[in-house]
Design a protein around this motif. Sequence first.
Motif, PDB file in Angstrom:
ATOM      1  N   ASN A  16       6.537   3.356 -64.842  1.00 15.32           N
ATOM      2  CA  ASN A  16       5.519   4.071 -65.601  1.00 15.32           C
ATOM      3  C   ASN A  16       5.885   5.559 -65.632  1.00 15.32           C
ATOM      4  O   ASN A  16       5.906   6.224 -64.602  1.00 15.32           O
ATOM      5  CB  ASN A  16       4.151   3.873 -64.940  1.00 15.32           C
ATOM      6  N   THR A  17       6.174   6.082 -66.819  1.00 12.38           N
ATOM      7  CA  THR A  17       6.506   7.502 -66.960  1.00 12.38           C
ATOM      8  C   THR A  17       5.484   8.224 -67.833  1.00 12.38           C
ATOM      9  O   THR A  17       5.709   9.360 -68.230  1.00 12.38           O
ATOM     10  CB  THR A  17       7.900   7.673 -67.594  1.00 12.38           C
ATOM     11  N   GLY A  18       4.353   7.585 -68.151  1.00 10.02           N
ATOM     12  CA  GLY A  18       3.406   8.160 -69.090  1.00 10.02           C
ATOM     13  C   GLY A  18       2.548   9.255 -68.510  1.00 10.02           C
ATOM     14  O   GLY A  18       2.391   9.388 -67.304  1.00 10.02           O
ATOM     15  N   LYS A  19       1.971  10.050 -69.405  1.00  5.14           N
ATOM     16  CA  LYS A  19       1.083  11.128 -69.002  1.00  5.14           C
ATOM     17  C   LYS A  19      -0.313  10.624 -68.666  1.00  5.14           C
ATOM     18  O   LYS A  19      -1.063  11.304 -67.970  1.00  5.14           O
ATOM     19  CB  LYS A  19       1.005  12.179 -70.112  1.00  5.14           C
ATOM     20  N   VAL A  20      -0.684   9.469 -69.202  1.00  7.37           N
ATOM     21  CA  VAL A  20      -1.998   8.884 -68.931  1.00  7.37           C
ATOM     22  C   VAL A  20      -1.793   7.435 -68.506  1.00  7.37           C
ATOM     23  O   VAL A  20      -1.321   6.622 -69.296  1.00  7.37           O
ATOM     24  CB  VAL A  20      -2.916   8.950 -70.165  1.00  7.37           C
ATOM     25  N   ALA A  21      -2.116   7.119 -67.274  1.00  4.19           N
ATOM     26  CA  ALA A  21      -1.969   5.750 -66.788  1.00  4.19           C
ATOM     27  C   ALA A  21      -3.096   4.887 -67.341  1.00  4.19           C
ATOM     28  O   ALA A  21      -4.241   5.305 -67.428  1.00  4.19           O
ATOM     29  CB  ALA A  21      -1.980   5.727 -65.265  1.00  4.19           C
ATOM     30  N   ASN A  22      -2.772   3.648 -67.719  1.00  2.11           N
ATOM     31  CA  ASN A  22      -3.792   2.734 -68.198  1.00  2.11           C
ATOM     32  C   ASN A  22      -3.434   1.318 -67.774  1.00  2.11           C
ATOM     33  O   ASN A  22      -3.557   0.967 -66.625  1.00  2.11           O
ATOM     34  CB  ASN A  22      -3.938   2.862 -69.719  1.00  2.11           C
ATOM     35  N   ALA A  24      -0.353  -1.738 -68.092  1.00  5.65           N
ATOM     36  CA  ALA A  24       0.985  -2.100 -68.564  1.00  5.65           C
ATOM     37  C   ALA A  24       0.930  -3.266 -69.536  1.00  5.65           C
ATOM     38  O   ALA A  24       1.595  -3.261 -70.579  1.00  5.65           O
ATOM     39  CB  ALA A  24       1.877  -2.448 -67.361  1.00  5.65           C
ATOM     40  N   SER A  46       2.961   6.966 -62.168  1.00  8.51           N
ATOM     41  CA  SER A  46       3.709   7.984 -62.903  1.00  8.51           C
ATOM     42  C   SER A  46       3.840   9.267 -62.090  1.00  8.51           C
ATOM     43  O   SER A  46       2.955   9.624 -61.314  1.00  8.51           O
ATOM     44  CB  SER A  46       3.007   8.288 -64.228  1.00  8.51           C
ATOM     45  N   ASN A  50      -2.202  13.987 -64.072  1.00  7.91           N
ATOM     46  CA  ASN A  50      -3.193  14.163 -65.136  1.00  7.91           C
ATOM     47  C   ASN A  50      -4.562  13.849 -64.563  1.00  7.91           C
ATOM     48  O   ASN A  50      -4.691  13.171 -63.540  1.00  7.91           O
ATOM     49  CB  ASN A  50      -2.870  13.261 -66.333  1.00  7.91           C
ATOM     50  N   THR A  54      -2.731   8.626 -62.195  1.00  5.79           N
ATOM     51  CA  THR A  54      -1.327   8.364 -62.531  1.00  5.79           C
ATOM     52  C   THR A  54      -0.938   6.894 -62.399  1.00  5.79           C
ATOM     53  O   THR A  54       0.159   6.519 -62.795  1.00  5.79           O
ATOM     54  CB  THR A  54      -0.415   9.185 -61.609  1.00  5.79           C
ATOM     55  N   ALA A  56      -1.149   2.831 -63.170  1.00 15.24           N
ATOM     56  CA  ALA A  56      -1.525   1.871 -64.204  1.00 15.24           C
ATOM     57  C   ALA A  56      -1.891   0.528 -63.582  1.00 15.24           C
ATOM     58  O   ALA A  56      -1.402   0.157 -62.512  1.00 15.24           O
ATOM     59  CB  ALA A  56      -0.381   1.675 -65.196  1.00 15.24           C
TER      60      ALA A  56
END
Length: 281
Positions: A16-22, A24, A46, A50, A54, A56
């Motif tokens: 996970n490299t995203g700015k907003v974890a949600n 997968a 991540s 944020n 971070t 997911a």
Amino acid sequence: VHFSAYGTGNIPLIINTGKVANTALEIKGLGVFGFAMSNLEFKLNSNIKNPLGTRAVFIAMGGNNPINTLFNNISIKEMNQGIIGSTKDAQGLFIFNSHFYDSAITQIYTSNSYKDVAIVNNNLDYSANHLIYSNISHGLVYNNNLSRPAFGRTAYRLSGGTFDNPNNYVWISDNKISGWIDPRTSAEFGRAFSDGKRYNFDLVELAPNIAKDKAMHDIVFTRNSVIDAEILLRIGVGENINVEKNTFQSADSSRSPRILLNKNFSKRPLKNMSINNNKFI
């Protein structure tokens, strides 16, 4: 649909490299048949900070009527939650040979008396909440290693269903289930029921966690090793419950009962209980 890796070498690592974890993976709809995943590794925390967090969720299974969902040799690390089977009229969930490590919430969750569940040969470790929180009809929980749930949460719970859709015919055996003195939950997540000086308050529950009247029957808990907690096993609302040939062991020095029957959320007496040939250390 089968997501997998093949060939030789290390299995793929998905990060996970995203700015907003949600989430997968998310499965919705009416009737997802034959979804499978094998031989993959996920790291779901991540490095980008944020305000929404971070971590997911690995997979959220919603909707209705999924049939025969399989996870084999999956490694999931640093998740918010792991596998969430929050669905209706579900049948067939098989989780084999997989590794769950470091969750903010529950690592495996099922609801609504999920039918035909097998959780076999897995390692679940280090959660700031529960490890397995299950609601199952016809299931096998076998040869798993469950360790380090949060204080005030369980390593394993069977939570009971409605009277027209009870938890029933569940075999829980040959698992190693261990608690600990949890220094983590308060320090890292700001929530805990303890100061990091006590063993887990409650390690295994075959009982509900709400005041509604719940039902479960024909449950076998056998040949398990349950180690290091204040209350090692708590049972409520059940009928035809067999607890036999287990080892219960704890270094805890409190005066808590090691097996507690008919917990405070239970609205009915237990019926046809058998507790035989267990070892207490």
